[in-house]
Design a protein around this motif. Structure first.
Motif, PDB file in Angstrom:
ATOM      1  N   GLY A  77      -0.475   0.729  -0.660  1.00  0.00           N
ATOM      2  CA  GLY A  77      -0.053   2.082  -0.310  1.00  0.00           C
ATOM      3  C   GLY A  77      -0.889   2.651   0.825  1.00  0.00           C
ATOM      4  O   GLY A  77      -0.390   3.337   1.721  1.00  0.00           O
ATOM      5  N   SER A 132      -6.891  -1.776  -7.449  1.00  0.00           N
ATOM      6  CA  SER A 132      -5.532  -2.248  -7.735  1.00  0.00           C
ATOM      7  C   SER A 132      -4.757  -2.503  -6.442  1.00  0.00           C
ATOM      8  O   SER A 132      -4.923  -1.789  -5.442  1.00  0.00           O
ATOM      9  CB  SER A 132      -4.780  -1.238  -8.607  1.00  0.00           C
ATOM     10  OG  SER A 132      -4.456  -0.110  -7.847  1.00  0.00           O
ATOM     11  N   ARG A 133      -3.923  -3.518  -6.476  1.00  0.00           N
ATOM     12  CA  ARG A 133      -3.172  -3.909  -5.282  1.00  0.00           C
ATOM     13  C   ARG A 133      -2.203  -2.808  -4.819  1.00  0.00           C
ATOM     14  O   ARG A 133      -2.114  -2.538  -3.630  1.00  0.00           O
ATOM     15  CB  ARG A 133      -2.433  -5.220  -5.547  1.00  0.00           C
ATOM     16  CG  ARG A 133      -2.053  -5.931  -4.283  1.00  0.00           C
ATOM     17  CD  ARG A 133      -1.862  -7.396  -4.490  1.00  0.00           C
ATOM     18  NE  ARG A 133      -3.086  -8.087  -4.838  1.00  0.00           N
ATOM     19  CZ  ARG A 133      -3.129  -9.305  -5.360  1.00  0.00           C
ATOM     20  NH1 ARG A 133      -2.031  -9.959  -5.583  1.00  0.00           N
ATOM     21  NH2 ARG A 133      -4.276  -9.874  -5.643  1.00  0.00           N
ATOM     22  N   PRO A 134      -1.485  -2.151  -5.757  1.00  0.00           N
ATOM     23  CA  PRO A 134      -0.551  -1.118  -5.291  1.00  0.00           C
ATOM     24  C   PRO A 134      -1.241  -0.026  -4.469  1.00  0.00           C
ATOM     25  O   PRO A 134      -0.701   0.443  -3.469  1.00  0.00           O
ATOM     26  CB  PRO A 134       0.022  -0.538  -6.593  1.00  0.00           C
ATOM     27  CG  PRO A 134      -0.140  -1.624  -7.586  1.00  0.00           C
ATOM     28  CD  PRO A 134      -1.374  -2.365  -7.200  1.00  0.00           C
ATOM     29  N   TYR A 135      -2.444   0.362  -4.917  1.00  0.00           N
ATOM     30  CA  TYR A 135      -3.150   1.419  -4.177  1.00  0.00           C
ATOM     31  C   TYR A 135      -3.525   0.933  -2.781  1.00  0.00           C
ATOM     32  O   TYR A 135      -3.347   1.639  -1.783  1.00  0.00           O
ATOM     33  CB  TYR A 135      -4.402   1.841  -4.940  1.00  0.00           C
ATOM     34  CG  TYR A 135      -5.174   2.950  -4.250  1.00  0.00           C
ATOM     35  CD1 TYR A 135      -4.752   4.270  -4.330  1.00  0.00           C
ATOM     36  CD2 TYR A 135      -6.309   2.667  -3.495  1.00  0.00           C
ATOM     37  CE1 TYR A 135      -5.441   5.284  -3.686  1.00  0.00           C
ATOM     38  CE2 TYR A 135      -6.997   3.671  -2.843  1.00  0.00           C
ATOM     39  CZ  TYR A 135      -6.568   4.981  -2.942  1.00  0.00           C
ATOM     40  OH  TYR A 135      -7.246   5.975  -2.291  1.00  0.00           O
TER      41      TYR A 135
END
Lengths: 299, 408
Positions: free
Chosen positions: B24, B18-21
């Motif tokens: 982050g 996933s992009r958010p991970y």
């Protein structure tokens, strides 16, 4: 055999299911009918062990439904859901894995389902990008990829166009032929009538009628007698049948409701003597008729 | 077990892609640079402001020294004699520094005793006393003006944990950085667990999942995969910081000490004991918070409600972070000791105490026992919320209904 024995379920002060019982022999297709809020979904959830009954029991092959048993079941809930960002093939494989399948069987079955459903072009795309109908196909594959012993489908035809509805019907017939026990609810009576061996009509959380279509019809007190022409002579004969009552006349024919135990052979003979009869049908009640009447009686 | 493994591996792959991970991950690495300079900015002046000072030595020196220091410090006492004080002597007078003054050949011989691991107090004291040194050194022929102005006090750390103030400062910086890691890793990953639960609920896939596997396996598979990813993040981040330290120890060796360089300090001051405490407290803190977040996440019907339902859980975590920051400077204060036994606060505050003082074994055992018990209790509560919440649609339940679910 699936045995649902006097189950009851309450949510706070709301009694979703009061007393529902039925038995489903292995390999048959069972239609669970009822109006919205009748308790069908709650009953299905209790069968699957998602909800625990407050009273009564659910058994499969004589044993209480447990985790290992549930892995052999399949479920297509009324409210469809998929991981939007997960690819179609990965999604089907994931549910196969959840139900105990291992490689290379997972890949083989996933590919087979993708081909069967005609969604090969979308196999590598995220589910969110698919049309509603195609998403529903993916869900059917997710529910069936492990060839479940018992497959429960809550309103499986809702939202499907006629072509896809026919495809689903064919898939269910295939599963039926392979020995999967099917339990489905639908408001599409003609589809249920074509597919199901046995039925149970519930309303307000209680059984109202159950059995095969023949058994439900046998319990129906009247038949519709359709005779053409609808001449005065014919109507005079029909009026003389004990318990008969006029229903409607249309396109030169006349419909009368008559008791189920009427002597139809004798009635036909009398009618032929009275006029030149070209049509004589003793019409059995449809599932739709039985359903509507059962619901009205329970109201 | 199979259910758990399937959920665990699927969640792991789903989230690591996933992009958010991924964002982050990168933001965390960049954040390490930012944090490297933050401690000196945050703490500079904070500890010295309002600090009490005891001035000891001959009255002829203590009187002018007290006058010179009075602008920046509160003089709580002047004492004759040069005997080194104990920690209790400082605490008894509510003093942060004990300054002893003696005449030497080159002017003034200043020793500063302190129980604080990190403070710019000694440099302020040196600056305040420099004019007195110049005044006294004027009679000393060998002294030059530059030597007299550049007063170099001896700083003694009054602690059983650290042998000198340099070690204390280094450990303070390491602890500060690790607490920030702890906060980011626990909070961000717990919120990711909550988002994942909410996504499954709002996309209606939850019913399909709980029809196939037990909700407990689903919940724990999700939490365990998030924990693994968080540890992975942690390893990369700390490894990066250590690499920075190794690189920094060469290039910054001769640089002026404008503040602690986190990279350099991490490279030299991370001990196995501290890392073990960090990992253990991360696991306990993450389990407490992620299970709570997961339970609460299962109650919402729209992802838009995530913010409002997570706020009551974030507030105590932010409070715990602030308390732990304060605990770094005062790890034995009664209120700090008390909060190190309170779940949610404990992982942060206890870690600060472990880093900065010698925590009695009994307190350590008790604090860890409390945390383990809290995980078990929260797990039971979250499990109930999750089992019921995942099938609960319609209007979001109010607090009374949530309480009824927990009690059921």
């Amino acid at each position: 055999m699936l045995k649902v024995d006097h189950v009851r379920k309450e949510f706070g002060k709301v009694r979703a299911v009061s007393d529902v019982s039925f038995e489903i022999p292995k390999g048959i297709t069972f239609g669970l009918l009822g109006p919205n809020g009748a308790g069908k979904t709650t009953s299905m959830r209790m069968i699957l062990g998602i909800l625990v009954p407050d009273a009564g029991s659910v058994t499969w092959d004589g044993g209480a439904v447990d985790g290992s048993m549930r892995r052999r079941f399949g479920y297509l809930p009324e409210e469809r859901g998929l991981y939007g960002k997960m690819k179609v093939a990965d999604q089907i494989s994931f549910f196969g894995r959840l139900h105990g399948l291992v490689e290379p069987e997972i890949t083989r079955r996933t590919n087979a389902w993708i081909e069967r459903l005609g969604i090969g072009a979308y196999a590598g795309r995220p589910c969110a990008e698919l049309s509603k109908g195609n998403q529903q196909k993916v869900q059917v594959a997710c529910a069936s990829v492990h060839e479940p012993e018992l497959l429960i489908l809550d309103e499986p035809f809702s939202g499907l166009d006629p072509v896809n509805a026919d495809m689903l019907l064919a898939i269910l017939r295939d599963l039926q032929a392979k020995g999967t026990t099917l339990v489905l609810s639908s408001h599409q009576m003609w589809q249920l009538e074509a597919l199901c061996d046995r039925f149970c009509i519930i309303t307000r959380g209680e059984n109202r009628a159950s059995g095969s279509l023949a058994e439900l019809r046998a319990a129906w007190a009247t038949r519709v007698l359709r005779v053409a022409p609808g001449s005065d002579a014919v109507r005079a004969v029909l009026d003389r049948i004990p318990g008969a009552s006029f229903v409607a006349s249309d396109s030169g024919a006349v419909d009368y409701a008559v008791p189920a135990n009427t002597d139809f052979r004798g009635a036909l003979k009398t009618l032929v003597e009275a006029d030149a009869v070209v049509r004589f049908d003793a019409i059995e009640p449809s599932l739709h008729d039985i359903y509507i009447k059962t619901i009205e009686e329970a109201a | 077990m199979n259910d758990f493994i399937v959920v665990y591996s699927a969640e792991f792959l789903r989230r690591i892609r996933s992009r958010p991970y991924q964002i982050g991950f990168i933001v965390g690495i960049l954040g390490i640079y930012a944090m490297a300079k933050l401690p000196s900015l945050m703490v500079g002046g904070m500890l010295s402001a309002g600090s009490g000072v005891v001035v000891a030595g001959a009255p002829s020196l203590t009187a002018p020294a007290a006058k010179a220091l009075a602008g920046d410090f509160k003089i709580v006492a002047t004492k004759p004699g040069l005997a080194p004080p104990a920690i209790a002597d400082l605490k008894g007078r509510d003093a942060a520094f004990w300054v002893t003054l003696a005449r030497s050949k080159s002017g003034l011989d200043v020793t500063i005793y302190s129980d604080k691991a990190k403070s710019d107090g000694p440099s302020t004291i040196a600056g305040d006393l420099a004019p007195l040194n110049v005044q006294l050194g004027a009679d000393v022929p060998a002294a030059t003006a530059a030597n007299l102005v550049d007063l170099k006090p001896r700083v003694v750390q009054l602690s059983t944990k650290f042998s000198n103030s340099k070690d204390a400062t280094a450990t303070w910086a390491v602890a500060y950085t690790l607490i920030m890691f702890l906060y980011v890793l626990i909070l961000v990953n717990s919120q990711l667990v909550m988002s994942s639960v909410a996504e499954e609920k709002t996309s209606r896939i939850a019913e399909l999942l709980v029809a196939s596997i037990s909700p407990v396996a689903l919940l724990y598979g999700k939490v365990a995969s998030a924990a693994t990813l968080a540890v992975l993040q942690m390893v990369v981040w700390i490894g990066f910081a250590i690499l920075l330290g190794i690189a920094g120890s060469g290039s910054h060796a001769a640089a002026a000490p404008s503040g602690p360089d986190i990279g350099v300090l991490l490279g030299g001051s991370l001990t196995l004991g501290l890392i073990a405490a960090f990992v253990a407290l991360f696991v306990l803190g993450f389990l407490q918070l992620s299970l709570l977040f997961a339970g609460m996440g299962s109650l919402i019907n729209r992802t838009e409600d995530l913010g409002s339902i997570s706020a009551p859980l974030i507030i105590p975590v932010v409070a715990a972070l602030l308390v732990s920051m304060a605990a770094l400077g005062n790890p034995d204060a009664t209120w700090v000791v008390a909060l190190s036994f309170v779940p949610i606060f404990s992982p942060f505050v206890l870690f600060a105490r472990i880093a900065m003082t010698d925590v009695p074994t009994l307190q350590l055992v008790l604090a860890f026992a409390v945390n383990v018990a809290a995980v078990i209790a929260i797990s039971a509560i979250a499990g109930k919320l999750y089992r019921i919440g995942m099938l609960l649609y319609g209007r979001a339940p109010n607090l009374k209904q949530v309480w009824q679910v927990i009690r059921s």
